[in-house]
Design an enzyme around this catalytic site. Structure first.
Site, PDB file in Angstrom:
ATOM      1  N   ASP A  45       0.845  -1.184   0.000  1.00 54.93           N
ATOM      2  CA  ASP A  45       0.000   0.000   0.000  1.00 54.93           C
ATOM      3  C   ASP A  45       0.889   1.246   0.000  1.00 54.93           C
ATOM      4  O   ASP A  45       1.747   1.389   0.880  1.00 54.93           O
ATOM      5  CB  ASP A  45      -0.871  -0.027   1.259  1.00 54.93           C
ATOM      6  CG  ASP A  45      -2.092   0.856   1.155  1.00 54.93           C
ATOM      7  OD1 ASP A  45      -2.102   1.752   0.300  1.00 54.93           O
ATOM      8  OD2 ASP A  45      -3.035   0.638   1.922  1.00 54.93           O
ATOM      9  N   ASP A  46       0.707   2.122  -0.977  1.00 52.33           N
ATOM     10  CA  ASP A  46       1.411   3.420  -1.014  1.00 52.33           C
ATOM     11  C   ASP A  46       2.930   3.284  -1.144  1.00 52.33           C
ATOM     12  O   ASP A  46       3.670   4.162  -0.694  1.00 52.33           O
ATOM     13  CB  ASP A  46       1.101   4.240   0.244  1.00 52.33           C
ATOM     14  CG  ASP A  46      -0.346   4.708   0.314  1.00 52.33           C
ATOM     15  OD1 ASP A  46      -1.123   4.362  -0.588  1.00 52.33           O
ATOM     16  OD2 ASP A  46      -0.693   5.405   1.275  1.00 52.33           O
ATOM     17  N   CYS A  83      -5.961   3.292  -3.536  1.00 51.22           N
ATOM     18  CA  CYS A  83      -5.914   1.883  -3.140  1.00 51.22           C
ATOM     19  C   CYS A  83      -7.150   1.057  -3.461  1.00 51.22           C
ATOM     20  O   CYS A  83      -7.042   0.008  -4.095  1.00 51.22           O
ATOM     21  CB  CYS A  83      -5.565   1.776  -1.665  1.00 51.22           C
ATOM     22  SG  CYS A  83      -6.491   2.870  -0.595  1.00 51.22           S
ATOM     23  N   ARG A  87      -7.261  -2.410  -5.814  1.00 49.44           N
ATOM     24  CA  ARG A  87      -7.577  -3.736  -5.281  1.00 49.44           C
ATOM     25  C   ARG A  87      -8.758  -4.353  -6.012  1.00 49.44           C
ATOM     26  O   ARG A  87      -8.770  -5.563  -6.308  1.00 49.44           O
ATOM     27  CB  ARG A  87      -7.823  -3.629  -3.778  1.00 49.44           C
ATOM     28  CG  ARG A  87      -6.545  -3.328  -3.026  1.00 49.44           C
ATOM     29  CD  ARG A  87      -6.740  -2.643  -1.681  1.00 49.44           C
ATOM     30  NE  ARG A  87      -5.451  -2.098  -1.249  1.00 49.44           N
ATOM     31  CZ  ARG A  87      -4.567  -2.753  -0.483  1.00 49.44           C
ATOM     32  NH1 ARG A  87      -4.853  -3.945  -0.039  1.00 49.44           N
ATOM     33  NH2 ARG A  87      -3.420  -2.198  -0.177  1.00 49.44           N
ATOM     34  N   LYS A 141      -5.077  -6.076   4.578  1.00 51.66           N
ATOM     35  CA  LYS A 141      -6.004  -4.984   4.282  1.00 51.66           C
ATOM     36  C   LYS A 141      -7.001  -5.411   3.210  1.00 51.66           C
ATOM     37  O   LYS A 141      -6.632  -5.901   2.156  1.00 51.66           O
ATOM     38  CB  LYS A 141      -5.208  -3.759   3.816  1.00 51.66           C
ATOM     39  CG  LYS A 141      -6.072  -2.634   3.247  1.00 51.66           C
ATOM     40  CD  LYS A 141      -5.234  -1.455   2.819  1.00 51.66           C
ATOM     41  CE  LYS A 141      -6.067  -0.441   2.055  1.00 51.66           C
ATOM     42  NZ  LYS A 141      -5.327   0.783   1.721  1.00 51.66           N
ATOM     43  N   HIS A 143     -10.418  -3.282   2.419  1.00 52.74           N
ATOM     44  CA  HIS A 143     -10.792  -1.975   1.867  1.00 52.74           C
ATOM     45  C   HIS A 143     -11.625  -2.088   0.598  1.00 52.74           C
ATOM     46  O   HIS A 143     -11.556  -1.237  -0.288  1.00 52.74           O
ATOM     47  CB  HIS A 143      -9.533  -1.128   1.608  1.00 52.74           C
ATOM     48  CG  HIS A 143      -9.798   0.345   1.798  1.00 52.74           C
ATOM     49  ND1 HIS A 143      -8.999   1.331   1.236  1.00 52.74           N
ATOM     50  CD2 HIS A 143     -10.758   1.006   2.476  1.00 52.74           C
ATOM     51  CE1 HIS A 143      -9.455   2.515   1.573  1.00 52.74           C
ATOM     52  NE2 HIS A 143     -10.529   2.346   2.326  1.00 52.74           N
ATOM     53  N   HIS A 236       1.038   2.108   4.061  1.00 56.44           N
ATOM     54  CA  HIS A 236       0.102   3.196   4.365  1.00 56.44           C
ATOM     55  C   HIS A 236       0.423   3.785   5.738  1.00 56.44           C
ATOM     56  O   HIS A 236       0.838   3.088   6.651  1.00 56.44           O
ATOM     57  CB  HIS A 236      -1.325   2.662   4.349  1.00 56.44           C
ATOM     58  CG  HIS A 236      -2.362   3.718   4.116  1.00 56.44           C
ATOM     59  ND1 HIS A 236      -2.616   4.732   5.023  1.00 56.44           N
ATOM     60  CD2 HIS A 236      -3.213   3.926   3.084  1.00 56.44           C
ATOM     61  CE1 HIS A 236      -3.566   5.511   4.558  1.00 56.44           C
ATOM     62  NE2 HIS A 236      -3.954   5.052   3.376  1.00 56.44           N
ATOM     63  N   ASP A 346      -0.214  -0.937  -4.738  1.00 57.28           N
ATOM     64  CA  ASP A 346      -1.522  -0.540  -5.260  1.00 57.28           C
ATOM     65  C   ASP A 346      -1.526   0.860  -5.867  1.00 57.28           C
ATOM     66  O   ASP A 346      -2.421   1.198  -6.633  1.00 57.28           O
ATOM     67  CB  ASP A 346      -2.614  -0.682  -4.193  1.00 57.28           C
ATOM     68  CG  ASP A 346      -2.400   0.199  -2.973  1.00 57.28           C
ATOM     69  OD1 ASP A 346      -1.450   1.000  -2.956  1.00 57.28           O
ATOM     70  OD2 ASP A 346      -3.183   0.075  -2.016  1.00 57.28           O
ATOM     71  N   ASN A 347      -0.559   1.700  -5.505  1.00 57.18           N
ATOM     72  CA  ASN A 347      -0.415   3.024  -6.121  1.00 57.18           C
ATOM     73  C   ASN A 347       0.959   3.553  -5.748  1.00 57.18           C
ATOM     74  O   ASN A 347       1.702   2.912  -4.995  1.00 57.18           O
ATOM     75  CB  ASN A 347      -1.514   3.996  -5.670  1.00 57.18           C
ATOM     76  CG  ASN A 347      -1.751   4.033  -4.181  1.00 57.18           C
ATOM     77  OD1 ASN A 347      -2.777   3.579  -3.698  1.00 57.18           O
ATOM     78  ND2 ASN A 347      -0.803   4.574  -3.432  1.00 57.18           N
ATOM     79  N   LYS A 411       0.639   9.634  -5.292  1.00 62.66           N
ATOM     80  CA  LYS A 411      -0.653   8.959  -5.128  1.00 62.66           C
ATOM     81  C   LYS A 411      -1.803   9.963  -5.296  1.00 62.66           C
ATOM     82  O   LYS A 411      -1.723  11.099  -4.840  1.00 62.66           O
ATOM     83  CB  LYS A 411      -0.724   8.338  -3.727  1.00 62.66           C
ATOM     84  CG  LYS A 411      -2.092   7.844  -3.290  1.00 62.66           C
ATOM     85  CD  LYS A 411      -2.055   7.386  -1.850  1.00 62.66           C
ATOM     86  CE  LYS A 411      -3.437   6.965  -1.358  1.00 62.66           C
ATOM     87  NZ  LYS A 411      -3.409   6.495   0.049  1.00 62.66           N
TER      88      LYS A 411
END
Length: 772
Positions: A45-46, A83, A87, A141, A143, A236, A346-347, A411
């Site tokens: 994540d991130d 994110c 996903r 995660k 989300h 994240h 994811d980004n 992001k």
């Protein structure tokens, strides 16, 4: 023949079967084809493009180095700007808006492309693989469930178990504390931990559970393949790392972000990740301001900023260590060679820490219209605490710029910095490398390609259905051909992108991008044009030189947007986007919580308290020596707690990390009715009053209201599970369960503040209706 074995005739004269003939026959268990590969999809994540060694980082990632040596690096792989859409696209093969995820799962604008739930006609990768005989596990995660559906009473049709996973362990929210998670879910149940274990760390916990799933499967079935979706909460915010991992990077970033960025850029060129001669763009922040030069900062500021990056590096290092534990288990089981491992983000890296970074993440992350300029977004906590459990930290955008080397921006934006991320694919048995293959692919591919590629590699078909009904046709295309042949053409020549009004379209080496400022009109004048085949980091805007190409791609974007339910564009500047569906009014009714009630989920708790007057009515019996928490709401990042200690009643407010404690007086033996009254003041300030048996005993005035994601942890009665609101109490007493007789705690929500976004949105809607 015995009477009970003879045929019989029913009332319609039909001949029945004999008992011998009617013995039931169960269908054979669905088995995957022999030697089907295991599949592991690791999604961070991130995390920026350059944050792992195989893509130029100085951060030690030996496990990823090993996977890169045995596998393929896709250096031109793209994802969505944020994110939840990524996903959804990864797990379905659909463009995010068609999957219902044009945004993150923390809003509810009501448009088809923003339903923020996977629809019933959207088939997921785990559902498909389970249909082919795979065991399916999800870790970390999620989300992919709208925040209003995270509570214990909610419809769970979009929780992981209902979307194809046999077992799940993780956090349904978008982020969490790495030391005291606000909520952990196992399968369909929310876990209630009295105390967080000593030395707990979220990534380690996730990995322990993943290993347990694999070992449990192999103890029962020697050959059934598995799909493990390991969706990290890292990287994240809020950032946090284990002390021993942080120590490893002490001093590593004292040279500053310019030097780190240049070193990463040089390694990327040396290793063939980016072409020779690719320049390094000017370091620019998210809002277009130049990032300050490291040497222009004073010594104390440089020290704090360096610590932020030490923590970030330690987190990446820990992810690699834990992936190494999984790889080691696969080796012990002799299954590593026949396991497809995919690792990506994811980004891109995020600038949400702002220009200065923060030690109080929830204040920096408060995105509320009208928030005053003097709102404190970095509580000056002891710098030595950065990265540990007492702070909620995030690095400044100068380090995010280094994370995204060699690209621009971050992001949430559709420039390469927001959507171009690393991708590793390793499968020694199915994708063996020869000496002539350097293992780097420069072809453009997109996140929707993951599902069809994994199915293709495993030799499996997408059924085209879900629950025996037609499913939406996927948008992605398998990139297995380029994994097997470095000279193969990209299988994904065109792709739109959109988030928050930021737009982009890629087509065969060309790209347009619009960096939209919320509240301004959406127009063609926002478009920039880049020939990314020769200008991969988008430095030379060719919009004025190539108007025909610009027009062609702008029209292509609009056509794709209509096809993919992107409209209406939503940049979150419309106040009516803050309105929620009428069913959520249930969350705003008074509620009585009895001792033993599980911790209320964050969003459910916020509807009782956020930017409004509310009263907490506590009914308790007190005897001399009784002590403990009566009610708590929040954690280290912000919240409040009412507790009894040394025969006195106390109220404490954690104002984004700054603690205010008020003595509300000595309690007499007997029954008491205690009220905490919170009243919003002007300019997002608040007042908290404690009343005992009808008499005011304490008042805390003119403090910042808790907004955004604070309090992040939900309401607890008679205890403070998880993250502590009051660190001093936690250090001395742990979760501090009340030792006396607590009868009940009742929340009574009152009027909302005039500046509450929902109030403003409703006023705006009423004005529009009156003018029609």
């Amino acid at each position: 023949m015995p009477a009970h074995a003879r045929g019989y005739e029913d009332f319609d004269g039909r001949i029945g079967r004999t008992i011998e003939e009617s013995t039931p026959s169960w269908p054979a268990e669905k088995r995957a084809p022999e030697n089907s590969p295991n599949i592991i999809l690791v999604l961070l994540d991130d995390m920026g493009y350059s944050d792992i060694e195989p893509f130029g980082s100085e951060i030690e990632t030996p496990t990823l180095n090993r996977l890169a040596e045995t596998g393929i690096r896709l250096s031109n792989y793209h994802t969505t700007p944020v994110c939840s859409p990524a996903r959804a696209a990864a797990l379905t093969g659909l463009n995010p808006h068609r999957a219902g995820f044009g945004s993150v799962a923390n809003s509810d604008p009501g448009y088809p492309g923003f339903r923020l739930e996977l629809a019933q006609d959207v088939a997921t990768l785990p559902e498909i693989l389970r249909g082919h005989g795979y065991a399916t596990y999800a870790i970390g995660k999620w989300h992919l469930t709208r925040d209003a559906l995270l509570n214990a009473a909610a419809d769970k049709s979009t929780w992981p178990i209902q979307r194809g996973f046999d077992q799940y362990y993780g956090a349904l929210e978008g982020f969490n504390s790495f030391f005291h998670p606000n909520q952990i879910v196992r399968d369909n149940s929310i876990l209630q931990r009295e105390e967080t274990p000593d030395n707990y760390y979220l990534t380690d916990d996730y990995t322990d559970q993943a290993l347990e799933y694999i070992k449990g499967l192999r103890a029962s079935d020697s050959r059934k393949p598995f799909f493990l979706y390991f969706a990290h909460t890292a990287m994240h915010g809020p950032h946090g790392a284990k002390p021993e991992d942080i120590d490893k990077y002490r001093g590593a970033y004292d040279q500053g972000w310019e030097a780190i960025r240049k070193e990463r850029h040089q390694r990327q060129i040396r290793d063939g990740i980016i072409p020779e001669g690719t320049p390094l763009p000017e370091a620019v922040g998210k809002l277009g301001k130049k990032i300050p030069e490291w040497d222009s900062l004073d010594e104390q500021t440089r020290s704090i900023y360096a610590k932020y990056m030490e923590v970030y590096a330690a987190m990446v290092d820990n992810v690699d260590q834990n992936l190494g534990r999984i790889v080691e288990l696969l080796e012990q089981l002799d299954e590593l060679d026949n396991t497809i491992i995919v690792f990506t983000s994811d980004n891109g890296g995020t600038a949400e820490g702002g220009a200065e970074g923060t030690r109080s993440y929830f204040s920096r992350f408060a995105h509320v219209p009208g928030l005053p300029e003097d709102f404190n977004k970095d509580v000056p906590l002891d710098p030595d605490l950065i990265g540990g459990p007492q702070t909620m930290t995030h690095y400044p955008e100068g380090w995010a710029n280094a994370s995204n080397t060699p690209f621009r921006y971050y992001k949430g934006q559709t420039y390469a910095g927001g959507i171009r991320v690393p991708l590793l694919v390793s499968w020694p048995k199915g994708l063996p490398k020869n000496d002539a293959d350097e293992g780097i692919r420069q072809q453009y591919q997109y996140v929707t390609d993951l599902t069809p590629t994994l199915l293709d590699l495993a030799g499996l078909q997408h059924p085209g259905t879900r629950n025996n009904l037609p499913a939406k046709e996927i948008d992605g295309t398998s990139f297995a051909p380029i994994l097997r042949n470095a000279e193969a053409e990209s299988t994904h020549p065109n792709q739109y992108t959109e988030f928050g009004g930021n737009r982009g379209f890629y087509s065969k080496g060309w790209k347009i991008v619009a960096n939209h400022r919320p509240g301004t009109p959406f127009n063609d004048g926002e478009w920039e044009l880049y020939h990314v085949e020769t200008d991969p980091n988008e430095i030379e805007n060719l919009a004025s030189q190539e108007p025909e190409k610009l027009r062609e791609l702008a029209e292509a974007w609009e056509f794709a947007a209509w096809q993919n339910t992107v409209f209406p564009l939503d940049d979150r500047s419309n106040l009516q986007g803050h309105l929620r569906r009428p069913a959520e009014e249930e969350f705003e009714k008074p509620v009585t919580l009895l001792p033993g009630t599980p911790k209320l989920e964050r969003y459910r708790s916020s509807k009782l308290t956020k930017l409004r007057t509310f009263e907490v009515e506590i009914s308790v019996s007190f005897e001399t020596g009784d002590h403990g928490v009566l009610v708590s709401h929040g954690d280290q990042g912000g919240g409040y707690v009412v507790f009894v200690k040394d025969d006195h009643l106390y109220f404490a407010l954690n104002e984004y990390g700054a603690l205010h404690e008020v003595d509300a007086g000595e309690l007499s033996v007997g029954d008491h009715h205690i009220t905490l009254r919170t009243t919003p003041l002007l300019n997002f300030r608040a007042e908290h009053t404690t009343i005992v048996d009808g008499k005011e005993t304490a008042r805390l005035s003119d403090v910042w209201a808790l907004v955004g994601f604070a309090p992040f942890s939900g309401i607890d009665v008679g205890i403070n599970r998880g993250g502590p609101v009051h660190w001093g109490l936690y250090s001395e007493f742990g979760s501090f369960r009340y030792s006396g007789n607590l009868h009940s705690v009742r929340y009574v929500p009152g009027e909302k503040a005039a500046y509450d976004p929902e109030i403003l949105a409703q006023l705006e809607r009423d004005v529009e209706a009156a003018s029609d």
